[in-house]
Every structure is written in structure tokens, then in C-alpha cells.
Design a protein around this motif. Structure first.
Motif, mmCIF file in Angstrom:
data_model
loop_
_atom_site.group_PDB
_atom_site.id
_atom_site.type_symbol
_atom_site.label_atom_id
_atom_site.label_comp_id
_atom_site.label_asym_id
_atom_site.label_seq_id
_atom_site.Cartn_x
_atom_site.Cartn_y
_atom_site.Cartn_z
ATOM 1 N N TYR A 266 0.828 -1.210 0.000
ATOM 2 C CA TYR A 266 0.000 0.000 0.000
ATOM 3 C C TYR A 266 0.862 1.260 0.000
ATOM 4 C CZ TYR A 266 -4.156 -2.836 0.997
ATOM 5 O OH TYR A 266 -5.189 -3.738 0.927
ATOM 6 N N MET A 267 1.994 1.227 0.686
ATOM 7 C CA MET A 267 2.885 2.384 0.720
ATOM 8 C C MET A 267 3.593 2.581 -0.615
ATOM 9 S SD MET A 267 4.556 2.157 4.559
ATOM 10 C CE MET A 267 5.257 3.810 4.451
ATOM 11 N N SER A 268 3.963 1.484 -1.255
ATOM 12 C CA SER A 268 4.683 1.578 -2.533
ATOM 13 C C SER A 268 3.789 2.078 -3.658
ATOM 14 C CB SER A 268 5.280 0.221 -2.898
ATOM 15 O OG SER A 268 4.255 -0.732 -3.146
ATOM 16 N N ASN A 269 2.478 2.014 -3.475
ATOM 17 C CA ASN A 269 1.547 2.498 -4.499
ATOM 18 C C ASN A 269 1.509 4.021 -4.579
ATOM 19 O OD1 ASN A 269 0.760 -0.104 -5.183
ATOM 20 N ND2 ASN A 269 -0.975 -0.126 -3.754
ATOM 21 N N VAL A 270 2.039 4.683 -3.570
ATOM 22 C CA VAL A 270 1.971 6.147 -3.494
ATOM 23 C C VAL A 270 3.052 6.773 -4.373
ATOM 24 C CG1 VAL A 270 2.052 8.140 -1.955
ATOM 25 C CG2 VAL A 270 1.096 5.969 -1.143
ATOM 26 N N THR A 271 2.669 7.723 -5.208
ATOM 27 C CA THR A 271 3.622 8.413 -6.066
ATOM 28 C C THR A 271 4.355 9.498 -5.281
ATOM 29 O OG1 THR A 271 2.057 10.123 -6.784
ATOM 30 C CG2 THR A 271 2.079 8.040 -8.021
ATOM 31 N N VAL A 279 0.065 12.085 1.442
ATOM 32 C CA VAL A 279 -0.507 10.742 1.333
ATOM 33 C C VAL A 279 0.539 9.708 1.745
ATOM 34 C CG1 VAL A 279 -1.523 9.044 -0.240
ATOM 35 C CG2 VAL A 279 -2.046 11.487 -0.516
ATOM 36 N N MET A 280 0.140 8.751 2.590
ATOM 37 C CA MET A 280 1.050 7.713 3.059
ATOM 38 C C MET A 280 0.724 6.341 2.479
ATOM 39 S SD MET A 280 1.661 8.653 7.067
ATOM 40 C CE MET A 280 2.883 7.337 7.171
ATOM 41 N N TYR A 281 -0.570 6.086 2.222
ATOM 42 C CA TYR A 281 -0.999 4.784 1.710
ATOM 43 C C TYR A 281 -2.055 4.995 0.629
ATOM 44 C CZ TYR A 281 0.579 3.742 6.501
ATOM 45 O OH TYR A 281 1.279 3.685 7.676
ATOM 46 N N LYS A 282 -2.133 4.026 -0.294
ATOM 47 C CA LYS A 282 -3.235 3.959 -1.244
ATOM 48 C C LYS A 282 -3.836 2.566 -1.125
ATOM 49 C CE LYS A 282 -2.668 5.720 -5.405
ATOM 50 N NZ LYS A 282 -2.029 6.069 -6.697
#
Length: 376
Positions: A266-271, A279-282
Motif C-alpha cells: 500500500y505504501m509503494s503504491n503512493v507516487t 498521502v502515506m498509503y493507497k
């Protein structure tokens, strides 16, 4: 007439300063030294007839502080700008009008009755006042500007700026979910149907983020995020890339535990751009941020106002919204100063900021909270 007195040490300092400046452009020589001596004498004499600059140079740079406060308000509370920008709708830095659509007409399949009835759309509007936030005036004693080894003025005013930005953010969150009456407009509040309950594992009340809470609560689960997504879809208020969530720290820890591979995903999805927005999570289509506190809810489902006394039965909640369903209006910042206040024997400073916001629809579509559920 000023009492002018030649001061050899000051004069020699000016000569040296002008000489060093000149040698950055031409080679050092006796001629350059002589010219520096003349410039220092003329310049020093001219300055001696000028008004005392010390006080004016010691003043705060008002425009710089005003810009600094505005930057801090949004830097420390990124979520404020992840909403509809209503700055252009502010009237005289005090009032905001939000047009409310009267709704669409009917659609008839294979219409046979003619002529069709003509309808007129009647629009309404929502009006609210910007709130005015002011810091208590603070005095910096004259002795503190002379004797302390650190800049007390910057330290004191920095603390006031932090307090001001915190107050603006907390009150905006409250205004997005609740508001009082104004003129012919009645009070409004987030409907109970927009308050989804957590369904996770039981946690002790001491760990739910509500000061003085007792008993147990259910923690947040990732299934709750899916339920929240479905809630917005059913309201026709789901728009990819424009859905946000603001989590309190406890819910964040429950939803995204450390050393969890799904959390890392979820964290790696953030640009990078989204990270700059806070934004920290998506996850489940939401761009999720976190804050030290979001909102508290009373047992009667009313939203707690900032500074309202905590109760043992209060529940913490996280906020979710579609970007265009809430709005924020910024009315500007003013910095005040009084140098050499004769009754205070020092310099006096204070700040004023105007801002406001609310849900853009009276029915609160596109806005919801995830509230801690009490266990039996």
C-alpha cells in the motif's frame, strides 16, 4: 539636532569594510585604500543624520511572517487543500456562498403526451462565515532582545504560529462535519447514516486515541475500507483518484501494521507527488493520510467541537471524503506589531487568520466517518 560624535573605531571598521568590498572587483592598492577612506567618511556622516534604523531593522518582516504562516497552515495540514478551493467565493474576506443545484428533471421513455410540461429549476445556496483566529498578543521585553543568546522573538512567534495552524486545522475538520445556524440557515450535522462503525478486533479503550475513554472498542480493519468504498459508490460519489481518508494514529496502526507485506504494498503504491501532498498509503481506492487526531464523537453521535471536554464514552473517528464534497476557504493572514510599546517596555506582536469550510451539500453526500464501535 542629534548629538553627533566622531567614533574612530566605527570609522576604521567602515574603511576596512569598503576596502575589502572594493578588492573583490579591483586589485588592492593605496589608491583603493584612500578611496575607501573617503567613502567611509562620507557614508558614515550621511547615516549619522538618518533616523535610527536599529529599531526598524529589529522589527519582524510582516509580509514574510504572513507568507510563512500561510505556508505552515497548508504544509502541516495537507488535507486542507485536498478539497474544493473556495477562496474565489469569499466575499469581503468574511462570507462564502455555495450554490446548491435544484436537481434534474425526469427522463421519459417513448414520450407520447405532448406538449411536455416545462419545468423550472429552483436553485438555492448555502452561506457560511469565515472564522477569525487571533493569537494572544505577546510582548518581547526590551532586555530579552539585548541579553539572551538566542532569538527569543523567533522562538515565541514560532510557537504562536504552530498553535494558530493547529486551531485552523481542527476547526476546519469540525466545520466539514457540523455547523451552527446562520441567518435563515439552520444548524447542520453529519447524518448518523454516514457514520460507519469499525469491525476489527477488540482493543482497550486506553489505546483508541480518546483521552479518558473507558471500556473497550473495536479496532479498524481493512474490510472497513472496503465497506467505506461501497458506501460512496452507492451514493454515486466515487471518483477514482479523488477519494481521501484522514486516519487517527491508532486506526492507522490497526490498518497498516509494521513489518506487514501488504502494508509495504500500500505504501509503494503512493507516487512522489502524492507523498508531497501528505498521502502515506493507497488502499481500496483511497489516498490515506494520518494526523495526531481527527475527530471525536459523543454518544449521541454529534461531532465533538475542538476543545470540548472529553467523556469516558467518547469514540474516535477517521474522516473519508470525495474531494469535491467538502471545501475550504482561506481569507488571508495579518501580522501585527508594535515596536517599543511604552506601557509594555518591549515589542508586542500578534497574528490574525481567516478561514472556513463545510460540506458542499446539505445532505453530506461524499462525506463519511469511520467511528470506533463499542464492544458489548
Amino acid at each position: 539636532m542629534k548629538n553627533l560624535k566622531f567614533k574612530p573605531l566605527n570609522y576604521l571598521f567602515l574603511v576596512a569594510a569598503f576596502f575589502l568590498l572594493a578588492t573583490t572587483m579591483v586589485a588592492p592598492s593605496l589608491t583603493v585604500l584612500g578611496v575607501s577612506a573617503v567613502v567611509a567618511f562620507v557614508g558614515g556622516t550621511a547615516v549619522s543624520f538618518m533616523p535610527n534604523l536599529k529599531g526598524s531593522l529589529g522589527a519582524i518582516q510582516v509580509e514574510i511572517w504572513q507568507n510563512h504562516i500561510e505556508e505552515e497552515i497548508f504544509k502541516q495540514n495537507d488535507f486542507l487543500r485536498l478539497s474544493h478551493n473556495a477562496d474565489d467565493n469569499v466575499i469581503s474576506s468574511k462570507v462564502v456562498h455555495i450554490p446548491q443545484s435544484g436537481g434534474s428533471g425526469n427522463v421519459v421513455k417513448n414520450r407520447t403526451s405532448l406538449p411536455a410540461a416545462i419545468r423550472k429549476r429552483t436553485d438555492t445556496d448555502v452561506v457560511y462565515l469565515l472564522d477569525e483566529y487571533t493569537t494572544d498578543p505577546v510582548v518581547i521585553p526590551h532586555a530579552d532582545t539585548k541579553e539572551l543568546s538566542y532569538d527569543k522573538r523567533a522562538s515565541v512567534l514560532g510557537e504562536d504560529v504552530n498553535k494558530l495552524t493547529e486551531s485552523v486545522a481542527e476547526n476546519t475538520l469540525y466545520n466539514w462535519l457540523s455547523g451552527g445556524a446562520y441567518g435563515s440557515y439552520s444548524a447542520h450535522a453529519l447524518p448518523v447514516a454516514h457514520q460507519l462503525l469499525t469491525t476489527g478486533s477488540t482493543v482497550d479503550a486506553a489505546l483508541v486515541g480518546v483521552p479518558g475513554a473507558t471500556g473497550n472498542r473495536k479496532g479498524a480493519s481493512r474490510a472497513d475500507l472496503q465497506r467505506m468504498r461501497s458506501f460512496f459508490i452507492k451514493q454515486n460519489r466515487w471518483f477514482e483518484g479523488q477519494m481521501y481518508g484522514l486516519l487517527d494514529p491508532e486506526m492507522e496502526a490497526q490498518l497498516f501494521p509494521a513489518n506487514d507485506i501488504v502494508t509495504a504494498t500500500y505504501m509503494s503504491n503512493v507516487t512522489e507527488q502524492e507523498r508531497r501532498e501528505g498521502v502515506m498509503y493507497k488502499a481500496h481506492g483511497f489516498k490515506l493520510m494520518t494526523r495526531s487526531s481527527v475527530v471525536g464523537v459523543n454518544t449521541d453521535n454529534s461531532i465533538k467541537a475542538p476543545g470540548e471536554t472529553s467523556n469516558a464514552t467518547d469514540d474516535a473517528a477517521s474522516l473519508f471524503w470525495y474531494k469535491e464534497s467538502v471545501e475550504y476557504a482561506f481569507g488571508g493572514v495579518v501580522a501585527f506589531e508594535q515596536l517599543g510599546a511604552p506601557t509594555m517596555y518591549g515589542d508586542v506582536y500578534s497574528f490574525l487568520a481567516r478561514s472556513g469550510g463545510r460540506a458542499r451539500r446539505a445532505d453530506y453526500k461524499g462525506v463519511a466517518i469511520l467511528k470506533q464501535a463499542k464492544t458489548a
